[in-house]
Design an enzyme around this catalytic site. Structure first.
Site, short mmCIF file in Angstrom:
data_model
loop_
_atom_site.label_atom_id
_atom_site.label_comp_id
_atom_site.label_asym_id
_atom_site.label_seq_id
_atom_site.Cartn_x
_atom_site.Cartn_y
_atom_site.Cartn_z
N SER A 172 0.85 -1.19 0.00
CA SER A 172 0.00 0.00 0.00
C SER A 172 0.88 1.23 0.00
CB SER A 172 -0.89 0.01 1.27
OG SER A 172 -1.53 1.25 1.42
N TYR A 216 -2.68 -0.75 10.51
CA TYR A 216 -2.68 -1.07 9.08
C TYR A 216 -1.41 -0.57 8.40
CZ TYR A 216 -4.20 -1.14 4.18
OH TYR A 216 -4.29 -1.37 2.83
#
Length: 678
Positions: free
Chosen positions: A555, A568
């Site tokens: 990501s 995350y």
């Protein structure tokens, strides 16, 4: 408008071809003769519709039929230059076509056109080939059928065989068909119903003859230690040795694999005559063209350990290659096509099962099905006589036939990911689903792995089913589940070449609200899960010795510091560094490891639909339905990132153009300056 003769032919063909007792996949051909008006002259013209080259009876449609003028086809008899030049006649078929002609005429066209019958079936039933390959097949054929079925000595398919069968039918008006030595059967009739009935009579009568006259143990007694292992044990053993076998079978050309442990296979592998019968090889041309002249037999009992088998395989493989090269050298002439590869297409492992290989899953599966046909043929022949296949020299004449080579040369160029086996986690939805679709479209076999098996199965079905994709349920945070899922994928296709670590989830919370459970859950799924999948896949890749690709869907958050996202973003940074670490460690095995850093992919995302989208929308002060547009506006390109864009990046990294690239992270974020790699 489709004529009645064509409709009857297709219906008959589909019925005959749908039953494996009648013929094998793509084996045999059928025809019908009839009259239609010539659009040029307006006069009635006799035509023949015959299954074209490469078609399958069970799925035959009108487009698979070759259409020829019967008068011109029969006129070829007057210009036939003799058996030594009969291959030249195939090119002449093009001058007999009616209109556009439909499918390419097969080598068996004359068998249908020259036989004086309105409807003709040529089939490869196991029962018929059993008689055709028996040492005293002619005598047995007479005992079985009397004068209703005649015997045709072995002759390679072609123009002369058509002449032979036509002459036999003329001289034996009471006959309903023939047994072709070493090959199969041909039947005929004045109507489509009569031809089908005659075909089935030959097949069923031959089977009844074998059942009544056959010995109880045609393959000899069971050999101690060669009995089938219990199902769970043999499948675990198959998964353990399959990658190594696939790597060996891919020495010349990359292959996909198929595993078969049916009762027929396991019985054959347990019996005394396994080695001598396997050495004789198959007989029917359709069989050995797909299985090669003989299989590789692992000369060890099922009780041998996996380690012992793995240690023995390279030696057996080298011996097989040397034997195949010698076979080629014994029979090749200056005009023969070059050797196509010396690796086995069939590997038999006592106690475990049969491993078959091909350029794609369907080819590998069909090769296995054909060897099961060969086992059935050997059983039948041995039960009433002695199995005596056609001579090795004749097998070579067909395997390295110029006409077969021309057929191979007409095949389309393989797609970029052909022969590659992809294992994609989180592939039941969102990014993973888009990746599964893309790599499948580029030719890969896909293991669709997801925690939700229903979603995974829906994707696998969409991609085309078991020859294209299989669904497996996996919790990537569970070591045993990952091992089982990789093994399931290996059993489906033979190994693994391309792994996409995509499974993930996210809980958007500020630091003070993030619990240990929140932290552990995300790290278990993405950090530990990626590690476990990469580790187990790397075992298979290293065993294959074919290189490979591991892709991490990380990501932009792995380098971008945003609010309320500690767990995350931290785990994505963990994944990003796993890319670098594994690239450094696995490069010596030819395994490339790269990562992709998407921005928020909202559309179709399971993560965003599961509450993450609402949390992020709240953080940024926008409506949840506007989150994708919000992300797009903050990028340099001003475009929303979709699952397909991430899939495009996966293909860019694995499709061959970046073959020297490893340890790279590719941003797919439409340009987030704060996430630029430094």
């Amino acid at each position: 408008m489709t004529s009645e003769a064509v409709r009857e032919l297709i219906a008959r063909s589909n019925r005959l071809g749908s039953d494996p007792r009648n013929t094998n996949y793509a084996g045999g051909n059928t025809s019908a003769k009839g009259t239609e008006t010539d659009p040029v002259t307006g006069q009635p013209t006799e035509l023949i519709w015959v299954k074209g080259s490469g078609g399958d009876l069970g799925t035959l449609t009108e487009k698979n039929l070759a259409v020829l003028r019967l008068d011109r086809l029969r006129s070829l008899v007057d210009v036939y230059p003799g058996v030594e030049r009969e291959d030249e006649m195939v090119a002449a078929f093009d001058f007999c076509l009616h209109g556009k002609g439909g499918a390419a005429p097969s080598i068996d066209t004359t068998m249908h056109g020259l036989v004086d019958a309105a409807h003709v079936d040529h089939l490869h039933p196991d029962s018929g080939i059993a008689l055709a390959t028996a040492a005293d097949g002619e005598k047995l054929t007479e005992e079985c059928f009397g004068d209703r079925v005649a015997w045709v000595p072995w002759r390679r398919p072609g123009f002369q065989l058509g002449l032979d069968i036509a002459a036999i039918k003329k001289d034996n008006p009471q006959a309903i068909g023939v047994v072709l030595g070493g090959h199969g059967i041909t039947a005929w009739g004045d109507t489509s119903e009569a031809a089908e009935a005659n075909s089935l009579e030959i097949i069923r009568t031959a089977q009844a003859f074998l059942d009544e006259r056959g010995s109880a143990e045609p393959f000899g007694p069971v050999v101690a230690g060669y009995e089938p292992l219990p199902e769970a044990e043999r499948r675990a053993r198959a998964a353990a040795i399959f990658p190594t076998l696939r790597g060996l079978a891919s020495t010349d050309n990359p292959q996909v694999g198929h595993f078969t442990d049916s009762d027929a296979v396991l019985e054959f592998l347990s019996r005394e005559k396994l080695a001598p019968l396997a050495e004789l090889g198959t007989s029917c041309p359709d069989h050995f063209l797909r299985t090669k002249v003989k299989p590789l037999v692992v000369d060890m009992p099922g009780t041998a350990s996996v380690e012992e088998i793995l240690a023995r395989l390279p030696e057996l493989h080298q011996a097989y290659r040397a034997g195949y090269q010698a076979y080629y050298d014994r029979h090749a002439t200056p005009d023969s096509p070059a050797i196509r590869g010396a690796d086995p297409a069939i590997v038999l492992v006592p106690g475990v099962g049969m491993f078959s290989f091909g350029k794609d899953k369907q080819t590998a599966r069909v090769a296995g099905e054909f060897y099961v046909n060969a086992i059935n043929v050997m059983r039948g022949a041995e039960s009433v006589s002695t199995y005596a296949p056609i001579a090795e020299s004749e097998k070579f004449r067909i395997e390295y036939w110029a006409l077969e080579e021309a057929k191979l040369q007409r095949l389309p160029k393989p797609k970029a990911l052909a022969t590659r086996i992809a294992f994609v986690t989180g592939a039941g939805s969102g990014i993973g689903k888009a990746i599964a679709r893309r790599v499948s479209a580029e030719g890969a076999c896909v293991v669709v792995a997801d925690l939700n098996l229903d979603n995974a199965q829906a994707v696998a079905d969409e991609l085309g089913g078991p020859d294209k994709a299989v669904a497996v349920k996996v919790d990537v945070s569970d070591e045993g589940a990952v091992d089982a899922a990789i093994s399931e994928g290996v059993l489906a296709f033979g190994g693994v070449d391309l792994v996409v670590n995509n499974a993930g989830l996210s809980l958007s919370k500020p630091l003070l609200e993030t619990t240990v459970a929140d932290w552990d859950l995300q790290h278990d799924v993405m950090a530990k899960g990626s590690f476990l999948v990469s580790r187990e896949a790397a075992r298979a890749m290293i065993a294959q010795d074919l290189g490979g690709d591991i892709i991490y869907i990380s990501s932009k958050n792995s380098v971008f510091a945003g609010p309320n996202n500690i767990a995350y973003s931290a785990v994505k940074a963990d994944q990003a560094h796993q890319v670098r670490l594994l690239a450094a460690e696995l490069g010596g095995h030819g395994i490339r490891v790269n990562g992709i850093n998407p921005d928020g992919v909202v559309r179709g995302s399971g993560i965003f639909a599961g509450g993450w989208g609402a949390k992020r929308a709240e953080v940024y002060g926008v409506k949840e339905e506007d989150l994708g547009a919000y992300y797009a506006k903050r990028t340099l390109l001003g475009r929303e990132v979709l699952p397909e864009h991430v899939a495009d990046a996966v293909f860019a990294l694995t499709g061959g153009d970046l073959s020297q690239t490893t340890g790279l992270h590719v941003p797919v974020d439409s340009g987030v300056a704060a996430a630029f790699l430094r």
